[in-house]
Design a protein around this motif. Structure first.
Motif, PDB file in Angstrom:
ATOM      1  N   THR A  95       0.845  -1.192   0.000  1.00  0.00           N
ATOM      2  CA  THR A  95       0.000   0.000   0.000  1.00  0.00           C
ATOM      3  C   THR A  95       0.883   1.247   0.000  1.00  0.00           C
ATOM      4  OG1 THR A  95      -0.100   0.043   2.405  1.00  0.00           O
ATOM      5  CG2 THR A  95      -1.852  -1.144   1.273  1.00  0.00           C
ATOM      6  N   ILE A  96       0.401   2.265  -0.649  1.00  0.00           N
ATOM      7  CA  ILE A  96       1.064   3.572  -0.652  1.00  0.00           C
ATOM      8  C   ILE A  96       0.083   4.552  -0.037  1.00  0.00           C
ATOM      9  CG2 ILE A  96       2.009   5.417  -2.076  1.00  0.00           C
ATOM     10  CD1 ILE A  96       2.869   3.252  -4.078  1.00  0.00           C
ATOM     11  N   ALA A  97       0.529   5.243   1.020  1.00  0.00           N
ATOM     12  CA  ALA A  97      -0.351   6.151   1.748  1.00  0.00           C
ATOM     13  C   ALA A  97       0.472   7.316   2.292  1.00  0.00           C
ATOM     14  CB  ALA A  97      -1.022   5.404   2.898  1.00  0.00           C
ATOM     15  N   PRO A  98      -0.182   8.420   2.634  1.00  0.00           N
ATOM     16  CA  PRO A  98       0.548   9.544   3.237  1.00  0.00           C
ATOM     17  C   PRO A  98       1.243   9.093   4.530  1.00  0.00           C
ATOM     18  CG  PRO A  98      -1.680  10.214   2.620  1.00  0.00           C
ATOM     19  CD  PRO A  98      -1.602   8.712   2.463  1.00  0.00           C
ATOM     20  N   ALA A  99       2.446   9.625   4.740  1.00  0.00           N
ATOM     21  CA  ALA A  99       3.179   9.314   5.978  1.00  0.00           C
ATOM     22  C   ALA A  99       2.448   9.944   7.157  1.00  0.00           C
ATOM     23  CB  ALA A  99       4.603   9.860   5.895  1.00  0.00           C
ATOM     24  N   THR A 100       2.431   9.232   8.271  1.00  0.00           N
ATOM     25  CA  THR A 100       1.809   9.773   9.483  1.00  0.00           C
ATOM     26  C   THR A 100       2.761  10.770  10.143  1.00  0.00           C
ATOM     27  OG1 THR A 100       2.744   8.095  10.946  1.00  0.00           O
ATOM     28  CG2 THR A 100       0.634   7.557   9.868  1.00  0.00           C
ATOM     29  N   ASP A 101       2.227  11.598  11.041  1.00  0.00           N
ATOM     30  CA  ASP A 101       3.077  12.536  11.785  1.00  0.00           C
ATOM     31  C   ASP A 101       4.155  11.791  12.547  1.00  0.00           C
ATOM     32  OD1 ASP A 101       1.647  14.701  10.852  1.00  0.00           O
ATOM     33  OD2 ASP A 101       0.403  14.897  12.662  1.00  0.00           O
ATOM     34  N   GLU A 102       3.800  10.676  13.149  1.00  0.00           N
ATOM     35  CA  GLU A 102       4.770   9.869  13.899  1.00  0.00           C
ATOM     36  C   GLU A 102       5.880   9.352  12.981  1.00  0.00           C
ATOM     37  OE1 GLU A 102       4.824   5.617  16.170  1.00  0.00           O
ATOM     38  OE2 GLU A 102       3.149   6.955  16.660  1.00  0.00           O
ATOM     39  N   GLU A 103       5.502   8.882  11.798  1.00  0.00           N
ATOM     40  CA  GLU A 103       6.509   8.400  10.847  1.00  0.00           C
ATOM     41  C   GLU A 103       7.440   9.529  10.407  1.00  0.00           C
ATOM     42  OE1 GLU A 103       4.074   4.726   8.723  1.00  0.00           O
ATOM     43  OE2 GLU A 103       3.698   6.784   8.068  1.00  0.00           O
ATOM     44  N   LEU A 104       6.886  10.714  10.201  1.00  0.00           N
ATOM     45  CA  LEU A 104       7.711  11.863   9.826  1.00  0.00           C
ATOM     46  C   LEU A 104       8.680  12.232  10.939  1.00  0.00           C
ATOM     47  CD1 LEU A 104       5.033  14.070   8.056  1.00  0.00           C
ATOM     48  CD2 LEU A 104       6.886  12.778   6.978  1.00  0.00           C
ATOM     49  N   ARG A 105       8.187  12.273  12.179  1.00  0.00           N
ATOM     50  CA  ARG A 105       9.038  12.603  13.331  1.00  0.00           C
ATOM     51  C   ARG A 105      10.147  11.586  13.538  1.00  0.00           C
ATOM     52  NH1 ARG A 105       4.174  14.241  15.536  1.00  0.00           N
ATOM     53  NH2 ARG A 105       3.856  12.234  16.534  1.00  0.00           N
ATOM     54  N   SER A 106       9.893  10.350  13.203  1.00  0.00           N
ATOM     55  CA  SER A 106      10.891   9.294  13.446  1.00  0.00           C
ATOM     56  C   SER A 106      12.145   9.490  12.603  1.00  0.00           C
ATOM     57  CB  SER A 106      10.292   7.914  13.153  1.00  0.00           C
ATOM     58  OG  SER A 106      10.266   7.663  11.760  1.00  0.00           O
ATOM     59  N   GLY A 107      12.011  10.085  11.428  1.00  0.00           N
ATOM     60  CA  GLY A 107      13.155  10.302  10.554  1.00  0.00           C
ATOM     61  C   GLY A 107      13.699   9.031   9.913  1.00  0.00           C
ATOM     62  N   GLU A 108      12.948   7.952   9.997  1.00  0.00           N
ATOM     63  CA  GLU A 108      13.443   6.653   9.509  1.00  0.00           C
ATOM     64  C   GLU A 108      13.795   6.692   8.027  1.00  0.00           C
ATOM     65  OE1 GLU A 108      12.162   1.935   9.234  1.00  0.00           O
ATOM     66  OE2 GLU A 108      10.695   3.389   9.941  1.00  0.00           O
ATOM     67  N   LEU A 109      12.950   7.304   7.203  1.00  0.00           N
ATOM     68  CA  LEU A 109      13.197   7.318   5.761  1.00  0.00           C
ATOM     69  C   LEU A 109      14.495   8.065   5.446  1.00  0.00           C
ATOM     70  CD1 LEU A 109      12.057   6.446   3.021  1.00  0.00           C
ATOM     71  CD2 LEU A 109      10.903   8.666   2.917  1.00  0.00           C
ATOM     72  N   GLY A 110      14.690   9.212   6.070  1.00  0.00           N
ATOM     73  CA  GLY A 110      15.922   9.977   5.863  1.00  0.00           C
ATOM     74  C   GLY A 110      17.154   9.212   6.303  1.00  0.00           C
ATOM     75  N   ARG A 111      17.052   8.497   7.436  1.00  0.00           N
ATOM     76  CA  ARG A 111      18.172   7.683   7.915  1.00  0.00           C
ATOM     77  C   ARG A 111      18.527   6.581   6.913  1.00  0.00           C
ATOM     78  NH1 ARG A 111      15.762   8.349  12.665  1.00  0.00           N
ATOM     79  NH2 ARG A 111      14.758   6.306  12.681  1.00  0.00           N
ATOM     80  N   LYS A 112      17.496   5.959   6.359  1.00  0.00           N
ATOM     81  CA  LYS A 112      17.746   4.899   5.375  1.00  0.00           C
ATOM     82  C   LYS A 112      18.509   5.449   4.163  1.00  0.00           C
ATOM     83  CE  LYS A 112      13.834   1.874   6.450  1.00  0.00           C
ATOM     84  NZ  LYS A 112      14.492   0.579   6.539  1.00  0.00           N
ATOM     85  N   LEU A 113      18.080   6.599   3.656  1.00  0.00           N
ATOM     86  CA  LEU A 113      18.761   7.195   2.511  1.00  0.00           C
ATOM     87  C   LEU A 113      20.189   7.616   2.875  1.00  0.00           C
ATOM     88  CD1 LEU A 113      18.855   8.209  -0.375  1.00  0.00           C
ATOM     89  CD2 LEU A 113      17.792  10.340   0.416  1.00  0.00           C
TER      90      LEU A 113
END
Length: 142
Positions: free
Chosen positions: A5-23
Motif C-alpha cells: 500500500t502507498i499512503a501519506p506518511a503519518t506525523d509519527e513516521e515523519l518525526r521518526s526520521g526513519e526514511l531519511g536515515r535509510k537514505l
C-alpha cells in the motif's frame, strides 16, 4: 506487489526520521559519512518587532541550500538582503558548507545573487508560464 500500500506518511513516521536515515546510510556507501542536515533560519525585525525579511535554508552534503530569502519592498536596496545572505553563508561555512545553491525566478532576485558572486548554471524555461527559473551556485571557499 499487490499487497503493497502507498499512503501519506503519518506525523509519527515523519518525526521518526526513519526514511531519511535509510537514505543517508545508503549514501554513506558512496560518499562516506557526513553530518545530518542542519537548518539556518534568520529573521530581521525592526525595533517594533515588524518582520522586515528573513532567510530559510539548510546545509546538506556540505552545500548551503537557500530555500527562501525575502526582504519587504520598503527595505529593498538598504543592504538588508546582503546582510541576511552574508550571515547565512557565514553560518553555513561554520557548519562545513563549501558551496551554496538556490533557485530564483527571473522576476525575483537573479541580479542580486549575481552581484553576490552566484552564477547561473542551469535554467528551466517556462517553469512558471512565461518565466524561467534560474538555478544558481557559489563557492564558499577561497
Amino acid at each position: 506487489m499487490n499487497d503493497i500500500t502507498i499512503a501519506p506518511a503519518t506525523d509519527e513516521e515523519l518525526r521518526s526520521g526513519e526514511l531519511g536515515r535509510k537514505l543517508r546510510h545508503y549514501n554513506y556507501g558512496f560518499v562516506g559519512e557526513y553530518p545530518e542536515q542542519q537548518y539556518i533560519r534568520l529573521n530581521a525585525k525592526d525595533e517594533s518587532g515588524r518582520l522586515l525579511g528573513g532567510l530559510r535554508g539548510f546545509v546538506f552534503l556540505y552545500w548551503l541550500n537557500i530555500e527562501v530569502l525575502f526582504v519587504e519592498e520598503d527595505m529593498r536596496g538598504t543592504g538588508l538582503g546582503s546582510r541576511l545572505l552574508a550571515e547565512a553563508e557565514r553560518q553555513a561555512i561554520a557548519l562545513g558548507a563549501r558551496n551554496a545553491r538556490l533557485d530564483t525566478f527571473e522576476w525575483q532576485a537573479r541580479g542580486f545573487y549575481l552581484k553576490h558572486g552566484y552564477e547561473e548554471y542551469a535554467r528551466i524555461d517556462d517553469c512558471a508560464p512565461g518565466y524561467y527559473l534560474a538555478h544558481m551556485k557559489k563557492s564558499l571557499v577561497p
